[in-house]
Design a protein around this motif. Structure first.
Motif, PDB file in Angstrom:
ATOM      1  N   GLY A  18       0.945  -1.184   0.156  1.00 18.74           N
ATOM      2  CA  GLY A  18       0.103  -0.094   0.089  1.00 18.74           C
ATOM      3  C   GLY A  18       0.785   1.369  -0.060  1.00 18.74           C
ATOM      4  O   GLY A  18       0.643   2.296  -0.615  1.00 18.74           O
ATOM      5  N   ILE A  19       1.863   1.327   0.956  1.00 20.50           N
ATOM      6  CA  ILE A  19       2.731   2.545   0.907  1.00 20.50           C
ATOM      7  C   ILE A  19       3.392   2.583  -0.177  1.00 20.50           C
ATOM      8  O   ILE A  19       3.371   3.758  -0.865  1.00 20.50           O
ATOM      9  CB  ILE A  19       3.474   2.305   2.074  1.00 20.50           C
ATOM     10  CG1 ILE A  19       2.678   2.379   3.427  1.00 20.50           C
ATOM     11  CG2 ILE A  19       4.758   3.580   2.020  1.00 20.50           C
ATOM     12  CD1 ILE A  19       3.568   2.089   4.632  1.00 20.50           C
ATOM     13  N   ALA A  20       3.935   1.722  -0.978  1.00 19.22           N
ATOM     14  CA  ALA A  20       4.653   1.644  -2.187  1.00 19.22           C
ATOM     15  C   ALA A  20       3.780   2.252  -3.329  1.00 19.22           C
ATOM     16  O   ALA A  20       4.340   2.866  -3.921  1.00 19.22           O
ATOM     17  CB  ALA A  20       5.315   0.160  -2.531  1.00 19.22           C
ATOM     18  N   TYR A  21       2.384   1.753  -3.201  1.00 20.57           N
ATOM     19  CA  TYR A  21       1.719   2.029  -4.396  1.00 20.57           C
ATOM     20  C   TYR A  21       1.298   3.563  -4.307  1.00 20.57           C
ATOM     21  O   TYR A  21       1.537   4.249  -5.222  1.00 20.57           O
ATOM     22  CB  TYR A  21       0.217   1.393  -4.228  1.00 20.57           C
ATOM     23  CG  TYR A  21      -0.867   1.722  -5.006  1.00 20.57           C
ATOM     24  CD1 TYR A  21      -0.812   0.999  -6.440  1.00 20.57           C
ATOM     25  CD2 TYR A  21      -1.759   2.812  -5.042  1.00 20.57           C
ATOM     26  CE1 TYR A  21      -1.770   1.517  -7.254  1.00 20.57           C
ATOM     27  CE2 TYR A  21      -2.696   3.117  -5.923  1.00 20.57           C
ATOM     28  CZ  TYR A  21      -2.453   2.318  -7.066  1.00 20.57           C
ATOM     29  OH  TYR A  21      -3.772   3.006  -8.039  1.00 20.57           O
ATOM     30  N   ARG A  22       1.186   4.069  -2.967  1.00 19.31           N
ATOM     31  CA  ARG A  22       0.834   5.570  -2.770  1.00 19.31           C
ATOM     32  C   ARG A  22       2.010   6.484  -3.197  1.00 19.31           C
ATOM     33  O   ARG A  22       2.081   7.462  -3.701  1.00 19.31           O
ATOM     34  CB  ARG A  22       0.415   5.821  -1.424  1.00 19.31           C
ATOM     35  CG  ARG A  22      -1.103   5.550  -1.277  1.00 19.31           C
ATOM     36  CD  ARG A  22      -1.192   5.377   0.059  1.00 19.31           C
ATOM     37  NE  ARG A  22      -2.923   5.061   0.162  1.00 19.31           N
ATOM     38  CZ  ARG A  22      -3.441   3.806   0.013  1.00 19.31           C
ATOM     39  NH1 ARG A  22      -2.876   2.827  -0.469  1.00 19.31           N
ATOM     40  NH2 ARG A  22      -4.466   3.770  -0.001  1.00 19.31           N
ATOM     41  N   MET A  59      -2.758   4.785   6.300  1.00 15.87           N
ATOM     42  CA  MET A  59      -2.488   4.680   4.631  1.00 15.87           C
ATOM     43  C   MET A  59      -2.838   5.806   4.020  1.00 15.87           C
ATOM     44  O   MET A  59      -1.845   6.231   3.120  1.00 15.87           O
ATOM     45  CB  MET A  59      -3.133   3.399   4.255  1.00 15.87           C
ATOM     46  CG  MET A  59      -2.706   2.925   3.022  1.00 15.87           C
ATOM     47  SD  MET A  59      -0.955   2.313   3.162  1.00 15.87           S
ATOM     48  CE  MET A  59      -1.148   0.688   3.311  1.00 15.87           C
ATOM     49  N   ASP A  60      -3.815   6.589   4.479  1.00 12.60           N
ATOM     50  CA  ASP A  60      -4.220   7.692   3.335  1.00 12.60           C
ATOM     51  C   ASP A  60      -3.291   8.742   3.386  1.00 12.60           C
ATOM     52  O   ASP A  60      -3.200   9.462   2.636  1.00 12.60           O
ATOM     53  CB  ASP A  60      -5.683   7.873   3.908  1.00 12.60           C
ATOM     54  CG  ASP A  60      -6.512   7.016   3.394  1.00 12.60           C
ATOM     55  OD1 ASP A  60      -6.523   6.433   2.406  1.00 12.60           O
ATOM     56  OD2 ASP A  60      -7.873   6.915   4.202  1.00 12.60           O
ATOM     57  N   SER A  61      -2.657   9.054   4.674  1.00 11.83           N
ATOM     58  CA  SER A  61      -1.649  10.057   4.812  1.00 11.83           C
ATOM     59  C   SER A  61      -0.343   9.840   4.633  1.00 11.83           C
ATOM     60  O   SER A  61       0.571  10.492   4.838  1.00 11.83           O
ATOM     61  CB  SER A  61      -2.139  10.913   5.902  1.00 11.83           C
ATOM     62  OG  SER A  61      -1.773   9.992   7.281  1.00 11.83           O
ATOM     63  N   ALA A  62      -0.198   8.533   4.124  1.00 10.12           N
ATOM     64  CA  ALA A  62       1.342   7.779   4.181  1.00 10.12           C
ATOM     65  C   ALA A  62       2.085   8.976   3.093  1.00 10.12           C
ATOM     66  O   ALA A  62       3.181   9.266   3.279  1.00 10.12           O
ATOM     67  CB  ALA A  62       1.270   6.600   3.493  1.00 10.12           C
ATOM     68  N   ALA A  63       1.524   9.205   1.798  1.00  5.85           N
ATOM     69  CA  ALA A  63       2.414  10.155   1.124  1.00  5.85           C
ATOM     70  C   ALA A  63       2.625  11.369   1.607  1.00  5.85           C
ATOM     71  O   ALA A  63       3.773  12.059   1.262  1.00  5.85           O
ATOM     72  CB  ALA A  63       1.652  10.191  -0.521  1.00  5.85           C
ATOM     73  N   GLN A  64       1.622  11.846   2.255  1.00  2.00           N
ATOM     74  CA  GLN A  64       1.699  13.257   2.807  1.00  2.00           C
ATOM     75  C   GLN A  64       3.118  13.117   3.944  1.00  2.00           C
ATOM     76  O   GLN A  64       3.850  14.139   3.869  1.00  2.00           O
ATOM     77  CB  GLN A  64       0.470  13.693   3.337  1.00  2.00           C
ATOM     78  CG  GLN A  64       0.144  15.150   3.609  1.00  2.00           C
ATOM     79  CD  GLN A  64      -1.122  15.446   4.139  1.00  2.00           C
ATOM     80  OE1 GLN A  64      -2.036  14.674   4.217  1.00  2.00           O
ATOM     81  NE2 GLN A  64      -1.229  16.802   4.525  1.00  2.00           N
ATOM     82  N   THR A  65       2.956  12.160   4.864  1.00  6.62           N
ATOM     83  CA  THR A  65       3.806  11.869   5.800  1.00  6.62           C
ATOM     84  C   THR A  65       5.170  11.916   5.093  1.00  6.62           C
ATOM     85  O   THR A  65       6.098  12.552   5.932  1.00  6.62           O
ATOM     86  CB  THR A  65       3.738  10.640   6.487  1.00  6.62           C
ATOM     87  OG1 THR A  65       2.190  10.461   7.107  1.00  6.62           O
ATOM     88  CG2 THR A  65       4.331  10.518   7.890  1.00  6.62           C
ATOM     89  N   LEU A  66       5.196  11.310   3.883  1.00  6.65           N
ATOM     90  CA  LEU A  66       6.438  10.995   3.380  1.00  6.65           C
ATOM     91  C   LEU A  66       6.772  12.316   2.628  1.00  6.65           C
ATOM     92  O   LEU A  66       8.008  12.578   2.064  1.00  6.65           O
ATOM     93  CB  LEU A  66       6.601   9.961   2.597  1.00  6.65           C
ATOM     94  CG  LEU A  66       6.617   8.561   3.081  1.00  6.65           C
ATOM     95  CD1 LEU A  66       6.206   7.500   2.078  1.00  6.65           C
ATOM     96  CD2 LEU A  66       8.157   8.331   3.711  1.00  6.65           C
ATOM     97  N   GLY A  67       5.969  13.455   2.970  1.00  5.48           N
ATOM     98  CA  GLY A  67       6.647  14.614   2.245  1.00  5.48           C
ATOM     99  C   GLY A  67       6.164  14.788   0.848  1.00  5.48           C
ATOM    100  O   GLY A  67       7.130  15.459   0.019  1.00  5.48           O
TER     101      GLY A  67
END
Lengths: 284, 519
Positions: free
Chosen positions: A59-63, A206-214
């Motif tokens: 999931g994280i990789a997908y995002r 999961m939903d904010s994963a991309a945001q967390t990663l900046g």
């Protein structure tokens, strides 16, 4: 398969990798070397992962990949494979750094994945073709994984696992370390939870994963750059006056209402504007 | 003494030949009517007797039996007066020369009309469908009330004998003074009415106008949701004005329905304007769908070829709304009775308007909504999912801000004529494309035809996929989007569905918080 090499003195040797301690002298590679021009994001974790770990890694990789950024991992069983798959699913090429000779697929069960990455992605190794794997080689290549990345996400791992080594190396190289919190009665969680207690940034959902990663800001920039002139014009008008209706936008931009609606549809699909009952707002 | 005269019975919209048989025998004077005649037919006895006496015609003092055959079908209506009177006249004038009645007795001519007590012949409902039905079974001459002549003139290639009083008919039968036949088929189509409201009157709301154009161009159902006072009703009323004029066959069909329903207003012969029906939300199911002992067309059939406007959609009882599902899907409605089964056409464009909640202000940026969450759910829940699915286009209507209704800007608004031009072009494209498919409009595409005619180009497919994934569309919503995109492409004059058309359609959905993620 076409195996090429790149030396530390070559121009296309990635700058951020050159600066790490014990940077590899020569890299063997199959695929598109341009993928590692810019720092990427690594996802690492245990080979004996739980279904939760596999879900999280994929999931994280997908995002991440949906933001157009390639994911780096080690193509081992478990978390590594899930991370590569998640990236491929989003249609973004992925980068695998092997702990064996470049032409050896280990484990054998990943042959399909290996071929897939070789075709549309990048396989890297510091070991020459034909070199069989040895236990000490795998931790060694971890420094390359973190070296190619600006952030490393650890999904699952025991206290003594290779992922903990990667996390340590990443910190030594000045990379950001993120960890996916785990269930405290599973041994595979001990490593990641320890990382969090030591100060790694947890990925909370999961939903904010991309945001967390900046990534969202970078993603937004990239999307704005790809817009047509008319789309940019309409987006500009929406940002200037949030909550505008298509009729007003048509009046201001001089574009027909039907066309403004189509442009807004395109912008909304790209997550750049949000509509609420014929009012349009810029998406953060 | 026996005589018989051909007349007609109306079942739904089909006129069927019926014989009025009269038998006069010596005996105690009596007058009985048989042949499953209902109250309105049996009362003909009194009207015929009085009208004949009052006109100086002698009513035979005999034992009169009247039979309406086929005798196993129910008869209703007052139009049997005239044929029965004709039959009685023939019996009582046995010795005179009855050459004028030859056609009536042999079934070459038919007769229908209602009598008043002073002997005049007054108009009846359903003349047009009855004449058309008899024409199909070979009858070419018709004796009809003079007042129904304009309506009957619509039928081509028949001879019409306007009858104004029973005396005229008697004179015709005896040959003393023949009624001059009128050749039918000369129709004056009235020019477009001037009172039709124009889209120019609406300030702002450009999106909804555009949505109305798309809906009209493909005859798609349209649902407008938004707070009170934002112009939903105004927009609904202006939609018939952007539809192209009716063709002759359509006019004939619409006029037949109005004739059968008794809705042809005095002097009106031809319904040449697209119907606009706006039943109040207290309408009963039978009045909306059609019904009654002798089934009569309901609002949905009266709106055939035009617009059925349901204002305050959520105020209609849900069982009434749900009865719309089948007619919307099929384009006709079947009304079943124990002995009869009647079919009425119902190819209308559904335009509906509703508030987002009971107080009307849910989601409004200025006014506070005073409804509780459960009130709101109940309100919106009156409109069932299956009905929502059958309304192709959903659009939210918002309160215009000052800048939108500002005179300087709004004087350049789009007019009904401009919108209609686009609609006409788009309809022409559809007509050409669907020749031989049995449909006329994009809204009537079924799954199979969608696959044939609604395949977007490569870029369009990509956008469609992204839309599908972003909003988690259902298969039905997906089909609806495709149909609307097809119409948007037709409005654009494009043979292919392109990216741009799908992107525009994305906007025609209600806010998620109103109906969940329904598109």
């Amino acid at each position: 398969m076409d195996i090429k090499t790149v030396d530390i003195d070559d121009d296309n040797y990635p700058e951020h990798l050159r600066s790490i301690p014990k940077a590899p002298e020569t890299l063997y590679y199959i695929g598109d070397i341009k993928l590692i021009e810019h720092p990427l994001i690594a996802i690492v974790g245990t080979r004996r992962c739980s279904s939760y770990g596999r879900w999280a890694a994929e999931g994280i990789a997908y995002r991440i990949a949906s933001c157009g950024i390639s994911v780096v991992s080690g193509m081992a069983e478990g978390i590594d494979s899930a991370a590569h798959r998640g990236c491929i699913k989003a249609g973004t090429p992925t980068v695998a750094v092997l702990g064996t000779g470049i032409d050896i697929c280990f484990p054998k069960s990943n042959l399909e994945l290996y071929r897939r990455i070789a075709e549309d992605g990048l396989i890297l190794s510091e070991y020459p073709p034909g070199q069989m794997g040895a236990p000490w080689m795998f931790p060694e290549r971890n420094r390359i994984i973190s070296g190619l990345s600006k952030s490393v996400v650890v999904v699952e791992g025991t206290l003594k696992s290779g992922s903990m080594i990667t996390a340590r190396l990443a910190l030594e190289q000045g990379r950001d370390v993120y960890a996916v919190p785990g269930n405290i009665n599973q041994p595979g969680s001990a490593g990641v939870n320890r990382l969090i207690s030591d100060g790694a940034c947890p990925i909370l959902d999961m939903d904010s994963a991309a945001q967390t990663l900046g990534l969202s800001a970078a993603k937004r920039m990239r999307r704005v750059e790809s817009l047509s002139a008319e789309e940019k014009l309409v987006l500009g008008a929406v940002i200037e006056d949030p909550g505008t209706d298509p009729g007003t936008l048509a009046f201001r931009t001089g574009i027909a209402v039907g066309d403004v609606l189509a442009l807004l549809g395109a912008l909304e699909l790209k997550d750049l504007v949000r509509s609420s009952g014929q009012r349009f707002y810029p998406e953060k | 003494m026996y005589s018989r005269v051909l007349t007609a019975s109306l079942y739904g919209l089909s006129g069927e030949p019926t014989w009025a048989e009269v038998d006069c025998e010596n005996g105690l004077p009596a007058f009985s009517v048989v042949g499953l005649a209902d109250q309105s037919v049996r009362e003909a006895r009194e009207r015929i007797r009085a009208s004949m006496e009052n006109c100086g015609l002698s009513f035979p003092a005999k034992r009169i039996t009247v039979n309406l055959t086929p005798a196993n079908k129910k008869k209703e209506g007052s139009h049997y007066d005239l044929p029965l009177a004709a039959g009685i006249l023939m019996c009582s004038l046995k010795d005179a020369d009855l050459s004028g009645a030859a056609d009536l007795c042999t079934g070459k001519a038919a007769c229908l009309g209602e009598l008043t007590l002073d002997g005049r012949v007054s108009a009846v409902d359903g003349v047009l469908p009855m004449i058309m039905g008899l024409k199909r079974s070979g009858v070419r001459k018709f004796f009809i009330p003079g007042a129904c002549l304009p309506e009957a003139m619509l039928v081509k290639e028949v001879e019409l004998y306007p009858v104004n009083s029973i005396l005229e008919l008697a004179d015709h039968i005896t040959g003393m003074d023949r009624i001059e036949p009128v050749k039918s088929g000369q129709v004056n189509v009235p020019g477009p009415a001037e009172h039709v409201p124009d889209f120019l009157d609406i300030k702002g709301q450009e999106t909804v106008k555009r949505a109305a154009q798309i809906a009209a161009a493909g005859m798609h159902g349209m649902l407008m949701a938004g707070p009170p006072g934002t112009g939903k009703t105004m927009i609904g009323k202006r939609i018939p004005g952007i539809l192209p004029p009716l063709g002759y066959d359509e006019m004939l069909e619409v006029t037949q329905i109005y004739s059968a329903a008794g809705e042809l207003k005095n002097g009106a012969s031809l319904i040449s304007e697209r119907p606009f029906r706006a039943p109040h939300h207290t309408v009963t199911k039978a009045a909306l769908i059609g019904g009654g002992g002798r089934p009569r067309p309901g609002e949905i059939s009266l709106a055939n070829g035009g617009v059925l406007f349901l204002d305050e959609l959520a105020e209609f009882p849900s069982y009434v709304l749900d009865s719309l599902r089948q007619p919307l899907e099929d384009g006709f409605v079947v009304i079943n009775r124990l002995r009869t089964k009647v079919t009425f056409p119902s190819r209308f464009m559904l335009v509906a308007a509703m508030n987002p909640c009971r107080c009307g202000y849910y989601g409004d940026p200025v006014h506070r909504c005073t409804c509780s969450e459960s009130d709101r759910q109940r309100y919106v829940g009156r409109i069932s999912g299956p009905l929502m699915d059958r309304i192709d286009l959903h659009v939210s209507v918002r309160r215009p801000e000052y800048k939108e209704i500002d005179i300087g800007r709004s004087k350049n608004g789009i007019s009904s004529a401009q919108l209609r031009e686009g609609v006409e072009n788009a309809m022409a494209m559809q007509k050409e494309r669907y020749a031989g498919e049995g449909i006329k409009y994009n809204s009537r595409l079924d799954a199979k035809l969608l696959e044939k005619y609604c395949v977007p180009d490569e870029k369009g497919k990509k956008v469609l996929k992204a839309t599908f994934e972003k909003w988690h569309l259902s298969a039905r919503s997906y089909h609806r989007m495709l149909k609307l995109a097809r119409t948007a492409a037709d409005l654009d004059g494009s043979a292919e569905i392109k990216e741009r058309h799908i992107l525009e359609i994305i906007n025609y959905r209600l806010p998620d918080e109103l109906f969940g993620d329904k598109f």
